[in-house]
Design an enzyme around this catalytic site. Sequence first.
Site, PDB file in Angstrom:
ATOM      1  N   CYS A 196      76.294  32.959  17.746  1.00 16.17           N
ATOM      2  CA  CYS A 196      75.739  33.666  19.173  1.00 16.17           C
ATOM      3  C   CYS A 196      77.031  34.013  20.058  1.00 16.17           C
ATOM      4  O   CYS A 196      77.167  35.183  20.645  1.00 16.17           O
ATOM      5  CB  CYS A 196      74.866  32.736  19.742  1.00 16.17           C
ATOM      6  SG  CYS A 196      74.702  30.938  19.678  1.00 16.17           S
ATOM      7  N   CYS A 221      71.909  25.418  19.450  1.00 15.65           N
ATOM      8  CA  CYS A 221      71.496  26.423  20.525  1.00 15.65           C
ATOM      9  C   CYS A 221      69.898  25.983  20.552  1.00 15.65           C
ATOM     10  O   CYS A 221      69.412  26.425  21.669  1.00 15.65           O
ATOM     11  CB  CYS A 221      71.920  27.679  20.237  1.00 15.65           C
ATOM     12  SG  CYS A 221      71.426  28.779  21.367  1.00 15.65           S
TER      13      CYS A 221
END
Length: 389
Positions: free
Chosen positions: A223, A126
Amino acid sequence: MTNQTQLSSKTYDTHFAKLTAEQLAENAKKKVIIGMSGGVDSSVSAFILQQQGYQVEGLFMKNWEEDDDTDYCTAAADLADAQAVADKLGMKLHKINFAAEYWDNVFEHFLNEYKAGRTPNPDILCNKEIKFKAFLEYAAEDLGADYIATGHYVRRSGDDNNAQLLRGLDANKDQSYFLYTLSHKQVGQSLFPVGDIEKPIVRQIAEDLGLATAKKKDSTGICFIGERKFKDFLARYLPAQPGEIRTVGGKVVGRHDGLMYHTLGQRKGLGIGGVKGLSEDPFYVVEKDLINNVLVVAQGHDNSALLSSGLIATQLHWVDRQPIRENLRCTVKTRYRQTDIACEIQPIDDDTIRVIFDDPQIAVTPGQSAVFYQGEVCLGGGVIEEQLK
């Protein structure tokens, strides 16, 4: 023109040197777009940048499309918190949806790794694909940023053209492990305002300012999964294949719900009771046999089957972008918050290295990242391809 807030914090004044008029004037020429997550670290980072004279604007990234799991999805609440902080600081907040990029470049890779029996780290991907690529490009090209900033606990040294990535001052919160894929150019385009202070000081500054995020707990978990149960989430995307749990010697001691739910070195959640003819020592996962769909376990935390003398790593990223051509002494972390391991890197080719530990290590896990350091400097790292016995 800066948007320096009229708010003040005695804690900030205690821990940050007062800038000269010349420094403030120089910073005032620079526009910084800070990634606002709705958490305390990015909130305080925005304030610090304002105090240092920069033109500061925030950007809230939505990286995951909600589904019916409203109990778990915190995106709306996080946006509200980010907006409240931006309003308090008198700062503009931009919003962008990177969900498509996230799905294509992070989530599909995450699923493919699990299918292959590996244990990936999506937070590293990410940062590589979203925060320091999609966000950085959008901030520079569309918003006219000179720098981006994040609330990561890391530091940088050197000038913008030759920046090094350093561990955060707070050893307990250091996040350099998650940022090893960055190049020196990306580091030079980024500011990390809380990297030079410890977490309790960050919280105190937020309380001094009366920020909405001052007492907000740190996010945990991956996340896009948030606080929901990992097993339930994964089962929605990958079909599980139950199978046998066997000892290294081949004795069946239980059943597993799917190899993807387990990781090397795991002790809890195996569901193995007392086994006739074996000791009461706890069982640990030592291998995932994909061909036969068998989870292999051994007893005792110091069992030799758990130990590795080193590893092979590929998909290498060095911060200076120069491949290693000679053996190198350094330290390595094979998982987050691990104590540094003394080792030697032995290059095999430009994208493959052998790493030999000074002392054998437990639970070296394919799919996770090996990240290398010399002192405070993060050199870079790679993905663990296999462990060496």
